[in-house]
Scaffold this motif. Structure first.
Motif, short mmCIF file in Angstrom:
data_model
loop_
_atom_site.label_atom_id
_atom_site.label_comp_id
_atom_site.label_asym_id
_atom_site.label_seq_id
_atom_site.Cartn_x
_atom_site.Cartn_y
_atom_site.Cartn_z
N LEU A 270 5.74 1.37 -17.54
CA LEU A 270 6.12 2.05 -16.90
C LEU A 270 7.27 2.91 -16.28
N ARG B 176 2.34 1.62 -3.44
CA ARG B 176 1.89 2.22 -4.60
C ARG B 176 0.93 3.05 -4.23
N GLY B 177 0.57 3.48 -3.11
CA GLY B 177 0.28 4.58 -2.74
C GLY B 177 1.15 6.35 -3.06
N THR B 178 2.51 5.93 -3.50
CA THR B 178 2.95 7.16 -3.23
C THR B 178 3.30 7.27 -3.94
N PRO B 179 4.11 8.73 -4.85
CA PRO B 179 5.44 9.08 -5.91
C PRO B 179 6.19 8.48 -6.05
N TYR C 260 1.02 -1.46 0.15
CA TYR C 260 0.02 -0.11 0.03
C TYR C 260 0.89 1.52 -0.36
N PHE C 261 1.78 1.44 0.86
CA PHE C 261 2.90 2.55 0.94
C PHE C 261 3.87 2.75 -0.70
N LYS D 174 9.26 4.59 -18.00
CA LYS D 174 9.27 5.84 -18.53
C LYS D 174 9.06 6.46 -17.22
N TYR E 97 4.62 -3.29 -6.94
CA TYR E 97 4.17 -3.83 -7.94
C TYR E 97 3.13 -4.95 -8.95
N ILE F 76 12.83 10.21 -13.88
CA ILE F 76 12.45 10.50 -12.72
C ILE F 76 14.33 11.00 -12.32
N PHE G 294 13.28 10.03 -3.60
CA PHE G 294 14.13 11.72 -2.82
C PHE G 294 14.12 11.03 -0.99
N LEU G 295 12.87 10.55 -0.67
CA LEU G 295 12.67 9.84 0.76
C LEU G 295 14.36 8.88 1.05
N ILE H 220 8.91 9.35 -7.44
CA ILE H 220 9.67 11.05 -6.96
C ILE H 220 9.81 10.35 -5.62
N ALA H 221 8.67 11.16 -4.74
CA ALA H 221 8.57 11.02 -3.06
C ALA H 221 9.44 10.10 -3.05
N GLN H 222 9.31 8.65 -3.18
CA GLN H 222 9.75 7.83 -2.32
C GLN H 222 11.41 7.48 -2.51
#
Lengths: 266, 276
Positions: B212, B110-113, B107-108, B215, B159, B219, B119-120, B115-117
């Motif tokens: 996917l 697949r639910g967050t972008p 869930y984590f 593509k 995924y 980033i 950066f994290l 790019i945020a992952q």
């Protein structure tokens, strides 16, 4: 003060009344002064909250535009006329094949160059800057509509031919058949697919931060740079996106149950 | 006696009805014409702006960037596939704790972008530099390429776990029961009966996931990895020539379309026994 500006200010102050983060009933107010996420000048709560609203606004602005273009695309994709089908397929191939980030850069820089050239041609000495929000809405709408057209096309295929024939038998024009008979059924079939696309759209909005829009990711990024607490702030960004995803899935399951209740069982 | 007393004389073919210019036809011709015009304009512009110096300088860089993109995606897809197996079984497990943990992970990610992952991992772990140095892990996290690989692997594992789980659960229960009736061990059942049928279901989603990832991998350019997108941005920042982006678009479109066609052929070949 100009009337539009004052209206904007009033709207903003009205909205900040219902701000769940830093408004009068915001939960971030519960944090002690001096903590990283508190509101006001000492913490980053209000900055991050503003970014969060930009993210939501961006997604909400993109949705209707993308859906409308997507509907026309899917109509073109199943048209009997070959040139229409080909034109729609070229569109979807391009915008489904390009990385979203590249689409965003191309729209942002390409629009800027186009506007500058146009301004020079019209006799203005200098061009205008393209708002990154507008560029973001355009780029995300292009991508969203390409994917939405596929979802809608497969939903169109699920509707039996008899429905169209019944419409014609009643003497309805094709446009009216589409609006009154097909579209209400289409929405029910396409809803789960569109829900997935909405989730993808929310995640794609994060990419707009790279062209300088102050969305969730950019605001948390600024906070991370200033405070040197990168893990904490990017974690907050992830949690905000997760919250948005959870809220959307709740809303979508509500819509789906209400739509299923009014639909026919097949 | 025949019912037919005289044959009908041969008739000429019906006249060809003239194509009617309905609004839809006009719109189709106009839109297709617009695409063709845009294509011609693009080719003409690219030909006019063709600069052999730029091609010599940036052409090889684009190719190495393309190599970086494909390597990054290839490695992270394979590592993600390995990681996705325990995750998928965790999701299907009847153990509450295990399935809850696997669900939370999926869930984590697949639910967050993505790019945020990224950066994290890249900026976020930098916060704990001293601790990581003490553990000897800083060498790994210092490099943006490693961070991108880690973030992509973790993301695609989530995924792929969902793809795998969906495929395994799509195999009918009778197949399990049949295997049990034949006295096969659980491992044999999975390996010989379930997995081959599940993989056919999973084929298409796996293809989509690879596309996917290709593509999405663009980033990494933001965290200073010079993949195809990174080389494009570098070329643009040096030349301010918009055709750098057009060439990147051509590269990406060619990769994605090639992969899509290969995958469609592969699927056709592997599912030919299912066609009636």
């Amino acid at each position: 003060m100009e009337p539009t500006a004052s209206l904007g200010v009033q709207l903003y102050s009205l909205m900040s009344l219902f701000d769940p983060f830093c408004g009068p009933v915001g939960f971030l107010n519960l944090l002690p002064d001096g903590s990283l996420m508190s509101c006001g000048d000492t913490g980053w709560g209000d900055e991050v909250a503003r970014g969060f609203f930009v993210t939501v606004t961006l997604a909400l602005c993109t949705l209707p535009i993308g859906l409308t273009i997507g509907l026309f695309l899917s109509l073109a994709q199943q048209a009997e006329i070959r040139s229409l089908r080909m034109a729609a397929n070229i569109y979807t191939t391009i915008f489904r094949g390009l990385p979203e980030l590249l689409t965003i850069f191309m729209i942002y820089f390409g629009l800027q160059i186009a506007v500058r050239e146009a301004a020079l041609a019209l006799g203005y000495a200098r061009g205008f800057d393209i708002n990154s929000f507008v560029a973001g809405v355009i780029a995300l709408s292009l991508v969203f509509s390409a994917y939405a057209s596929e979802v809608l096309s497969s939903a169109f295929k699920a509707i039996p031919k008899g429905q169209y024939e019944a419409g014609y038998a009643l003497g309805l024009r094709p446009g009216k058949t589409l609006r009154l008979i097909i579209l209400p059924q289409l929405v029910r079939i396409a809803l789960p697919g569109l829900g997935n696309l909405w989730m993808i759209l929310i995640k794609d909005t994060a990419l707009i931060s790279v062209i300088g829009l102050g969305d969730t990711l950019r605001q948390t990024g600024i906070a991370a740079k200033v405070t040197k607490e990168a893990f904490f702030f990017y974690g907050i960004a992830c949690l905000l996106f997760l919250g948005l995803a959870m809220a959307s899935s709740i809303v979508f399951s509500r819509i789906e149950t209400s739509v299923r209740r009014s639909g026919v069982n097949r | 006696m025949s019912a037919v007393s005289e044959l009908i004389a041969p008739q000429p073919a019906p006249p060809v009805t003239a194509t009617q210019w309905t609004p839809a036809r006009i719109a189709g011709a106009a839109l297709l014409g617009l695409w063709i015009l845009a294509g011609i304009a693009l080719v003409a512009w690219l030909a006019g702006a063709w600069d052999i110096d730029k091609v010599r300088t940036y052409g090889p860089k684009y190719l190495t960037g393309l190599g970086t993109t494909l390597t990054l995606v290839g490695i992270s897809i394979v590592l993600g596939a390995v990681l996705s197996v325990p995750l998928a079984f965790g999701r299907m497990s009847s153990n509450r704790v295990l399935s809850g943990l696997a669900y939370g992970y999926v869930y984590f990610f697949r639910g967050t972008p993505l790019i945020a992952q990224l950066f994290l991992v890249y900026y976020g772990f930098g916060t704990y530099r001293n601790e990581l140095e003490a553990l000897g892990l800083w060498v790994f996290f210092r490099d943006a390429w490693n961070c991108a690989l880690l973030a992509f692997t973790l993301n695609t594992a989530a995924y792929q776990a969902e793809i795998l789980r969906g495929a395994i659960e799509s195999v009918a229960r009778g197949q399990h029961e049949g295997a049990k009736a034949l006295g096969l061990t659980p491992f044999q059942t999975f390996h010989r009966i379930i997995l081959p049928q599940a993989m056919i279901v999973a084929l298409r989603p796996y293809g989509n996931e690879i596309i996917l990832m290709i593509k999405g991998s663009a980033i990494v350019a933001i965290v200073t990895v010079f993949d195809l997108m990174g080389e494009t941005r570098r070329a643009y920042s040096r030349t301010f020539d918009f055709q750098t982006y057009i060439w990147a678009a051509v590269f990406y479109l060619v990769i994605v379309e090639t992969l899509r066609n290969i995958w469609a052929k592969l699927e056709q070949r592997l599912t030919r026994h299912l066609k009636r």
